[in-house]
Design a protein around this motif. Structure first.
Motif, PDB file in Angstrom:
ATOM      1  N   UNK A 481     -22.746 -22.639 130.518  1.00  0.00           N
ATOM      2  CA  UNK A 481     -22.031 -23.483 131.485  1.00  0.00           C
ATOM      3  C   UNK A 481     -22.836 -24.746 131.790  1.00  0.00           C
ATOM      4  N   UNK A 482     -24.144 -24.585 132.015  1.00  0.00           N
ATOM      5  CA  UNK A 482     -24.994 -25.756 132.247  1.00  0.00           C
ATOM      6  C   UNK A 482     -25.044 -26.645 131.005  1.00  0.00           C
ATOM      7  N   UNK A 483     -25.042 -26.046 129.814  1.00  0.00           N
ATOM      8  CA  UNK A 483     -25.118 -26.851 128.584  1.00  0.00           C
ATOM      9  C   UNK A 483     -23.875 -27.726 128.442  1.00  0.00           C
ATOM     10  N   UNK A 484     -22.712 -27.177 128.761  1.00  0.00           N
ATOM     11  CA  UNK A 484     -21.487 -27.979 128.692  1.00  0.00           C
ATOM     12  C   UNK A 484     -21.538 -29.128 129.699  1.00  0.00           C
ATOM     13  N   UNK A 485     -22.032 -28.826 130.888  1.00  0.00           N
ATOM     14  CA  UNK A 485     -22.144 -29.835 131.948  1.00  0.00           C
ATOM     15  C   UNK A 485     -23.075 -30.973 131.513  1.00  0.00           C
ATOM     16  N   UNK A 486     -24.240 -30.610 130.946  1.00  0.00           N
ATOM     17  CA  UNK A 486     -25.211 -31.636 130.562  1.00  0.00           C
ATOM     18  C   UNK A 486     -24.734 -32.438 129.352  1.00  0.00           C
ATOM     19  N   UNK A 487     -24.035 -31.797 128.434  1.00  0.00           N
ATOM     20  CA  UNK A 487     -23.540 -32.528 127.273  1.00  0.00           C
ATOM     21  C   UNK A 487     -22.471 -33.540 127.696  1.00  0.00           C
ATOM     22  N   UNK A 488     -21.627 -33.144 128.642  1.00  0.00           N
ATOM     23  CA  UNK A 488     -20.636 -34.098 129.157  1.00  0.00           C
ATOM     24  C   UNK A 488     -21.312 -35.252 129.895  1.00  0.00           C
ATOM     25  N   UNK A 489     -22.371 -34.937 130.624  1.00  0.00           N
ATOM     26  CA  UNK A 489     -23.118 -35.996 131.312  1.00  0.00           C
ATOM     27  C   UNK A 489     -23.719 -36.965 130.300  1.00  0.00           C
ATOM     28  N   UNK A 490     -24.235 -36.434 129.201  1.00  0.00           N
ATOM     29  CA  UNK A 490     -24.803 -37.288 128.151  1.00  0.00           C
ATOM     30  C   UNK A 490     -23.716 -38.148 127.519  1.00  0.00           C
ATOM     31  N   UNK A 491     -22.549 -37.567 127.287  1.00  0.00           N
ATOM     32  CA  UNK A 491     -21.420 -38.317 126.712  1.00  0.00           C
ATOM     33  C   UNK A 491     -21.028 -39.475 127.633  1.00  0.00           C
ATOM     34  N   UNK A 492     -20.933 -39.183 128.931  1.00  0.00           N
ATOM     35  CA  UNK A 492     -20.552 -40.229 129.882  1.00  0.00           C
ATOM     36  C   UNK A 492     -21.611 -41.327 129.944  1.00  0.00           C
ATOM     37  N   UNK A 493     -22.872 -40.940 129.876  1.00  0.00           N
ATOM     38  CA  UNK A 493     -23.948 -41.939 129.882  1.00  0.00           C
ATOM     39  C   UNK A 493     -23.843 -42.848 128.669  1.00  0.00           C
ATOM     40  N   UNK A 494     -23.580 -42.247 127.487  1.00  0.00           N
ATOM     41  CA  UNK A 494     -23.455 -43.038 126.264  1.00  0.00           C
ATOM     42  C   UNK A 494     -22.264 -43.992 126.348  1.00  0.00           C
ATOM     43  N   UNK A 495     -21.145 -43.490 126.826  1.00  0.00           N
ATOM     44  CA  UNK A 495     -19.946 -44.330 126.908  1.00  0.00           C
ATOM     45  C   UNK A 495     -20.125 -45.455 127.920  1.00  0.00           C
ATOM     46  N   UNK A 496     -20.839 -45.181 129.003  1.00  0.00           N
ATOM     47  CA  UNK A 496     -21.095 -46.228 129.993  1.00  0.00           C
ATOM     48  C   UNK A 496     -21.930 -47.362 129.403  1.00  0.00           C
ATOM     49  N   UNK A 497     -22.721 -47.041 128.370  1.00  0.00           N
ATOM     50  CA  UNK A 497     -23.557 -48.060 127.723  1.00  0.00           C
ATOM     51  C   UNK A 497     -22.867 -48.670 126.504  1.00  0.00           C
ATOM     52  N   UNK A 498     -21.584 -48.354 126.305  1.00  0.00           N
ATOM     53  CA  UNK A 498     -20.816 -48.980 125.232  1.00  0.00           C
ATOM     54  C   UNK A 498     -20.797 -48.238 123.919  1.00  0.00           C
ATOM     55  N   UNK A 499     -21.303 -47.011 123.883  1.00  0.00           N
ATOM     56  CA  UNK A 499     -21.306 -46.233 122.645  1.00  0.00           C
ATOM     57  C   UNK A 499     -19.965 -45.520 122.458  1.00  0.00           C
ATOM     58  N   UNK A 500     -19.588 -45.342 121.204  1.00  0.00           N
ATOM     59  CA  UNK A 500     -18.431 -44.523 120.860  1.00  0.00           C
ATOM     60  C   UNK A 500     -18.934 -43.166 120.391  1.00  0.00           C
ATOM     61  N   UNK A 501     -18.345 -42.091 120.924  1.00  0.00           N
ATOM     62  CA  UNK A 501     -18.743 -40.742 120.530  1.00  0.00           C
ATOM     63  C   UNK A 501     -17.981 -40.351 119.267  1.00  0.00           C
ATOM     64  N   UNK A 502     -18.721 -40.117 118.184  1.00  0.00           N
ATOM     65  CA  UNK A 502     -18.115 -39.708 116.919  1.00  0.00           C
ATOM     66  C   UNK A 502     -18.035 -38.190 116.831  1.00  0.00           C
ATOM     67  N   UNK A 503     -19.046 -37.526 117.395  1.00  0.00           N
ATOM     68  CA  UNK A 503     -19.099 -36.061 117.304  1.00  0.00           C
ATOM     69  C   UNK A 503     -20.081 -35.547 118.351  1.00  0.00           C
ATOM     70  N   UNK A 504     -19.811 -34.357 118.885  1.00  0.00           N
ATOM     71  CA  UNK A 504     -20.772 -33.646 119.739  1.00  0.00           C
ATOM     72  C   UNK A 504     -20.762 -32.188 119.302  1.00  0.00           C
ATOM     73  N   UNK A 505     -21.965 -31.613 119.233  1.00  0.00           N
ATOM     74  CA  UNK A 505     -22.055 -30.222 118.792  1.00  0.00           C
ATOM     75  C   UNK A 505     -23.139 -29.495 119.580  1.00  0.00           C
ATOM     76  N   UNK A 506     -22.759 -28.807 120.637  1.00  0.00           N
ATOM     77  CA  UNK A 506     -23.594 -27.922 121.464  1.00  0.00           C
ATOM     78  C   UNK A 506     -24.766 -28.660 122.120  1.00  0.00           C
ATOM     79  N   UNK A 507     -25.710 -29.164 121.309  1.00  0.00           N
ATOM     80  CA  UNK A 507     -26.893 -29.813 121.896  1.00  0.00           C
ATOM     81  C   UNK A 507     -27.184 -31.174 121.275  1.00  0.00           C
ATOM     82  N   UNK A 508     -26.224 -31.718 120.526  1.00  0.00           N
ATOM     83  CA  UNK A 508     -26.452 -33.004 119.870  1.00  0.00           C
ATOM     84  C   UNK A 508     -25.256 -33.921 119.962  1.00  0.00           C
ATOM     85  N   UNK A 509     -25.515 -35.224 119.925  1.00  0.00           N
ATOM     86  CA  UNK A 509     -24.451 -36.218 119.971  1.00  0.00           C
ATOM     87  C   UNK A 509     -24.607 -37.186 118.806  1.00  0.00           C
ATOM     88  N   UNK A 510     -23.469 -37.598 118.240  1.00  0.00           N
ATOM     89  CA  UNK A 510     -23.419 -38.590 117.177  1.00  0.00           C
ATOM     90  C   UNK A 510     -22.648 -39.792 117.723  1.00  0.00           C
TER      91      UNK A 510
END
Length: 753
Positions: A481-510
């Motif tokens: 549950x915490x891992x999902x929460x933190x991965x979403x937080x990382x996704x939002x941080x990336x998008x706020x900085x102008x990144x496009x999310x191509x893929x996310x897998x458990x503990x990594x972001x592309x």
């Protein structure tokens, strides 16, 4: 009294405590005696405990019985009866006798490995550098460790070794010689004279006095063969350094874990020195001998045990050691079961890690960032442990999505165990980043890092494992549950900085950003994600291009962990394709690898099509080699694992038919063992590699191998824009197709192999 300085070698129990072999700084090896008592605990109703007390006083008067208080993390502090025995070898016999008389009592600290008890009492571990004060009878009166298991830089002994290996795989053909290698050279010993064989081996052990014996097939063939020869011709053979002991021989076994069957061959364990069979060591290919030593240091388990067992045994041993150091009881049989949950609670809790389906196709300049040991980091950061989960205290943290709290008032046993392990791996990875791959230290640090990584990988699974001493399913669910929460937080941080999310897998972001092409440009991204999540993060790299692949059954359906790409430094990364599969024939694996290497020369996705002519030519050559029979048979072998007994298969797959052939040849295999075979034409459609040669000519099933080859080729070339029909037309239709006869080299080689 006199003092010795050296490293801790083999440690095992004796009638009066522990025997410790000290690898002295001057090169000598000393057998020393270390005082140690064994204590286990018993809990239950007072009347039954009183009867148990009386039984022990009568049956085992040498046992010391006391009443004390210890902590059971699932129950809290409780009064228990402590049973202490000055003779460690009697510990299990006393327990079994007591349990037989009083099966309903609750027992603690029963099946703790002996070296864990020594580590808890004296603070030592395998290869610990220490100083000891001993008397004339070699009895240790004082022991002082001079280093810690958590030190990155530590002194190491100059270990002596013997490497013993047969001249062929005993599973395939009977060896004719063995080779014995030491620091002084290599000798060949024929097997035609058992007397000469044993005499020469006895001489090698006496001359070199090895600290460690490395073998190939030592557990499963060599030592059983030598012991049988010793009995047959009455020539003694004892490979132990401690000549008063007999070797330990354990039977083979198969067991089911994490969705698949694992086979562990029979074992031969020595006293006074270590024996590691590299063909029967579970994770040896991942981290080698340096990794084995590192896991032994941090887990305090014997080197010989660490080499043969999964990392799960290591993490379990570390938890037991933490428990002993903190007066926490280790349950013999866990009594707790999963708490009742409503249907929606089960749905919310059992979601696992978050997976964001990738965007199919080729992407340029993709940034890959990974959380460093994400699940262990979450356990430590949020204090997730069986005794902290579900506790709503004044300082408690609510788990995202789940209506449960985690107590933050004191550190749990699992975070306490993992914290130094996690910190050490992060430090080692930091050192690795500063070293060139040509540096002599790089290989050692890499092995240490991999060994610690696997301990950290399994620690999460053990939280939910039903038989884990300190497991609790709610802890397992809280981590995801915490891992999902933190991965979403990382996704939002990336998008706020102008990144496009191509893929996310458990503990990594592309991620992609039109203005980010260099690693130094990613620092704001990394800093922002770390600030929002509080978890350690690492930049894996930036891809020149990466291809996310669709499902083989549906071209429109993405697959989370199926891709290949090339980083800016030229390093390739592949997941989920034939090149990564263990059952792929070596020939097909090599062809796919060469195709990817050729594509990797393209600086971005737009230039991938430039590699197409070369790729088609390479594929045509591979097909021609198959049809003309010039591919070595060893490169066409398929390796699969037998998942159950041959008689239990209702439908006979290829691996079962191959196993049946071995059974008929008197070489039966157990579930979990790997079987090598070739696909042939005609019944039974397979030829098992380790059975005697066929009595009739057999022909390789070339069409099937071409089909397997084209499947592997299409996976690589599909992102370039070529479909299966076009690929077949280009590579197959125009190729030369010779006719195979009984005198064909391919048929003759298979018949004579």
């Amino acid at each position: 009294m006199f003092e010795l300085t050296g490293w801790v070698g083999d440690v095992y129990e004796s009638e009066t405590g522990a025997i410790l072999w000290l690898l002295c700084s001057g090169g000598k090896r000393k057998k020393l005696y270390l005082p140690l008592s064994i204590t286990f605990y018993v809990a239950g109703p007072h009347d039954k405990l009183r009867k148990a007390w009386q039984f022990l006083k009568t049956a085992y008067p040498t046992s010391q019985l006391t009443r004390t208080t210890r902590e059971d993390i699932f129950i809290g502090h409780r009064e228990v009866m402590a049973v202490t025995q000055a003779q460690p070898t009697q510990h299990q016999r006393i327990f079994r006798s007591l349990q037989k008389q009083f099966p309903n009592l609750i027992y603690y600290d029963i099946d703790i490995p002996f070296t864990i008890r020594v580590a808890a009492e004296y603070g030592i571990f395998p290869l610990c550098y220490c100083t000891v004060s001993v008397d004339d009878n070699s009895l240790i009166h004082k022991l002082l460790p001079l280093d810690s298991a958590w030190d990155i830089v530590h002194t190491t002994p100059n270990l002596t070794y013997l490497l013993i290996e047969p001249d062929s795989n005993p599973y395939h053909s009977e060896p004719q010689n063995i080779f014995v290698t030491s620091s002084k050279g290599r000798i060949k010993i024929p097997l035609d004279s058992k007397r000469l064989l044993l005499l020469q081996l006895n001489g090698s052990f006496a001359r070199h006095n090895p600290d460690i014996v490395l073998t190939e097939y030592g557990d499963t063939w060599l030592f059983p063969y030598l012991f049988e020869a010793s009995r047959e011709i009455s020539v003694s053979f004892n490979p132990n350094r401690d000549e008063d002991k007999n070797v330990i021989q354990r039977k083979e076994n198969s067991y089911f874990t994490y969705g698949h069957v694992v086979y562990r061959g029979q074992q031969t364990l020595l006293f006074g020195r270590w024996h590691v069979d590299v063909t029967n060591a579970m994770m040896y290919g991942e981290y080698g001998l340096h990794g084995v030593f590192e896991q032994a240091r941090v887990s305090a388990l014997p080197v010989q045990e660490v080499a043969r067992k999964s990392p799960g045994a290591g993490i379990s041993g570390m938890q037991m050691l933490t428990a002993l150091k903190n007066n926490i009881l280790v349950p013999y049989q866990k009594q707790q079961i999963e708490a009742f949950k409503a249907g929606q609670e089960l749905v919310n809790g059992d979601r696992g890690g978050m997976v964001y389906m990738p965007l199919i196709g080729v992407h340029d300049n993709v940034v890959e960032v990974d959380f460093t040991s994400m699940y262990p980091s979450i356990i430590v950061k949020h204090n997730i442990s069986p005794e902290t989960i579900g506790k709503k205290t004044a300082r408690a943290e609510l788990v995202p999505e789940l209506d449960i709290y985690v107590d933050q008032t004191r550190e749990g046993i699992i975070p306490k165990t993992l914290r130094p392990l996690l910190e050490k791996r992060i430090l080692i990875k930091g050192q690795l980043a500063t070293l060139s791959k040509k540096d002599c230290r790089y290989k050692v640090f890499k092995a240490w890092s991999n060994a610690l990584k696997w301990l950290l990988v399994v620690c999460f699974g053990y939280l939910g494992y039903k038989n884990a001493k300190f497991g609790k399913i709610e802890s397992h669910e809280a981590v995801t549950a915490f891992s999902r929460h933190h991965l979403l937080s990382a996704k939002e941080a990336a998008e706020d900085l102008g990144y496009e999310v191509v893929h996310m897998y458990v503990d990594g972001l592309y991620l992609k950003h039109p203005a980010v092409h260099k690693q130094e440009q990613t620092k704001p991204l990394l800093d922002e994600i770390v600030a929002r999540t509080g978890l350690p993060l690492a930049l894996e790299g930036i891809y020149n291009w990466i291809a996310f692949l669709p499902s083989t059954l549906n071209d429109a359906a993405p697959v989370p962990n199926r891709f290949f790409g090339v980083f800016q430094d030229g390093t390739l990364k592949t997941r989920g394709i034939e090149e990564r599969r263990h059952d792929t024939p070596e020939f097909i694996r090599q062809v796919q690898q060469k195709l990817i290497d050729r594509l990797a020369q393209a600086q971005n996705g737009r230039f991938l099509q430039c590699a197409l002519p070369d790729a088609i030519k390479m594929t045509q050559q591979a097909i021609l080699a198959l049809r003309e029979g010039t591919v070595p048979l060893e490169d066409l072998l398929v390796t699969q694992t037998l998942s159950k007994e041959v008689s239990e298969y209702k439908v006979q797959p290829a691996v079962a038919r191959a196993a049946y052939q071995l059974e008929q040849a008197g070489k039966a295999r157990r579930p979990g063992q790997k079987i090598k075979f070739l696909h042939i034409l005609g019944e039974p459609n397979v030829y098992v590699w380790d059975a005697p040669p066929l009595s009739h000519p057999a022909t390789i099933n070339v069409p099937l191998y071409i089909e397997l080859l084209m499947r592997a080729v299409h996976i690589v070339l599909e992102p370039v824009g070529i479909n299966k029909t076009a690929l077949n037309a280009l590579c197959i239709n125009g190729c030369y197709q010779p006719q195979l006869t009984e005198t064909s080299p391919l048929i003759q080689t298979l018949t004579d192999s």
